[in-house]
Design a protein around this motif. Structure first.
Motif, PDB file in Angstrom:
ATOM      1  N   LEU A 115       0.825  -1.212   0.000  1.00  0.00           N
ATOM      2  CA  LEU A 115       0.000   0.000   0.000  1.00  0.00           C
ATOM      3  C   LEU A 115       0.862   1.266   0.000  1.00  0.00           C
ATOM      4  N   GLU A 116       1.986   1.235   0.711  1.00  0.00           N
ATOM      5  CA  GLU A 116       2.887   2.390   0.699  1.00  0.00           C
ATOM      6  C   GLU A 116       3.463   2.614  -0.696  1.00  0.00           C
ATOM      7  N   ILE A 117       3.809   1.524  -1.366  1.00  0.00           N
ATOM      8  CA  ILE A 117       4.333   1.636  -2.740  1.00  0.00           C
ATOM      9  C   ILE A 117       3.260   2.215  -3.663  1.00  0.00           C
ATOM     10  N   LYS A 122       0.792   6.857  -6.586  1.00  0.00           N
ATOM     11  CA  LYS A 122      -0.337   7.787  -6.779  1.00  0.00           C
ATOM     12  C   LYS A 122       0.104   9.225  -6.523  1.00  0.00           C
ATOM     13  N   GLU A 123       0.893   9.423  -5.477  1.00  0.00           N
ATOM     14  CA  GLU A 123       1.369  10.773  -5.180  1.00  0.00           C
ATOM     15  C   GLU A 123       2.247  11.294  -6.318  1.00  0.00           C
ATOM     16  N   GLN A 124       3.082  10.414  -6.843  1.00  0.00           N
ATOM     17  CA  GLN A 124       3.924  10.826  -7.974  1.00  0.00           C
ATOM     18  C   GLN A 124       3.064  11.166  -9.190  1.00  0.00           C
ATOM     19  N   TYR A 125       2.023  10.410  -9.391  1.00  0.00           N
ATOM     20  CA  TYR A 125       1.131  10.674 -10.519  1.00  0.00           C
ATOM     21  C   TYR A 125       0.464  12.044 -10.354  1.00  0.00           C
ATOM     22  N   PHE A 126       0.030  12.343  -9.129  1.00  0.00           N
ATOM     23  CA  PHE A 126      -0.615  13.635  -8.906  1.00  0.00           C
ATOM     24  C   PHE A 126       0.376  14.790  -9.020  1.00  0.00           C
TER      25      PHE A 126
END
Length: 171
Positions: A115-117, A122-126
Motif C-alpha cells: 500500500l505504501e508503494i 499515486k502521489e507521484q502521478y498527482f
C-alpha cells in the motif's frame, strides 16, 4: 424387674397427650432409668490406661512422620504434575496463538508495504503536472503560472495553463 411397655392411647389427638406417660408403669420406669444413670458406676471410665516409654513414643512419632511424609510427598507430586500439565497445555495454546499472530503480522506488514508503494505511485502521478521553480530571481507580485508558461515557450515546449495543476517556488 419386668418392663411393661404400653403404647399411648391413639384416640387422643393432642401432642401433649401422646408425649406424656399414660400410666403409672411409665412413670416408674422413668424413675428407675434416672436412678441407674445417676449411679456411681455410670461416672466411672472403663477405658484402659496405657503407659508408654519416651522411646516408644518417639518410635511411634517417627513412624507417623515417615508415613505422613510419604503421603504428603505423593500429594505434592500429584499437585505439581497436574499444575505442570495444565501449564504445558496453556503454553501450547499460547504458542499456537503466537504463531497465528506472527503469521498475520507478516501478512499485514506485506500489505502495508504494498500500500505504501501504491500510495507513493499515486502521489507521484498527482505531482506529474506540478512545477517547482528554483534558481530564478523572485519578483514582487509575480504569477508563477505565467512564469512557467514563459519559461516553457523559451525552452521549446508548448505548455498550456490547463496542463498545469499547480506552480510554486521552492524555498
Amino acid at each position: 424387674m419386668t418392663l411393661i411397655l404400653e403404647t399411648p392411647d391413639r384416640t387422643r389427638n393432642s401432642k401433649r397427650a401422646l408425649s406424656s406417660p399414660d400410666n403409672e408403669h411409665d412413670s416408674e420406669h422413668k424413675c428407675a432409668y434416672q436412678s441407674i444413670m445417676e449411679s456411681p458406676l455410670s461416672s466411672q471410665s472403663f477405658e484402659p490406661t496405657i503407659s508408654l516409654s519416651e522411646e516408644a513414643i518417639q518410635k511411634i512419632s517417627d513412624t507417623l512422620v515417615a508415613t505422613y511424609r510419604v503421603h504428603i510427598k505423593t500429594i505434592a507430586e500429584n499437585v505439581v504434575t497436574s499444575v505442570i500439565f495444565k501449564l504445558i497445555s496453556k503454553l501450547k495454546l499460547i504458542k499456537n496463538e503466537n504463531t497465528k499472530l506472527c503469521s498475520e503480522n507478516s501478512e499485514l506488514k506485506a500489505k502495508l508495504n504494498l500500500l505504501e508503494i501504491k500510495l507513493n505511485a499515486k502521489e507521484q502521478y498527482f505531482r506529474l503536472n506540478l512545477v517547482r521553480i528554483s534558481g530564478i530571481k523572485e519578483n514582487r507580485d509575480e504569477n508563477t503560472d505565467d512564469l512557467v508558461l514563459v519559461l516553457s515557450r523559451k525552452n521549446g515546449s508548448n505548455l498550456t495553463l490547463p496542463e498545469l495543476d499547480r506552480t510554486h517556488r521552492v524555498g
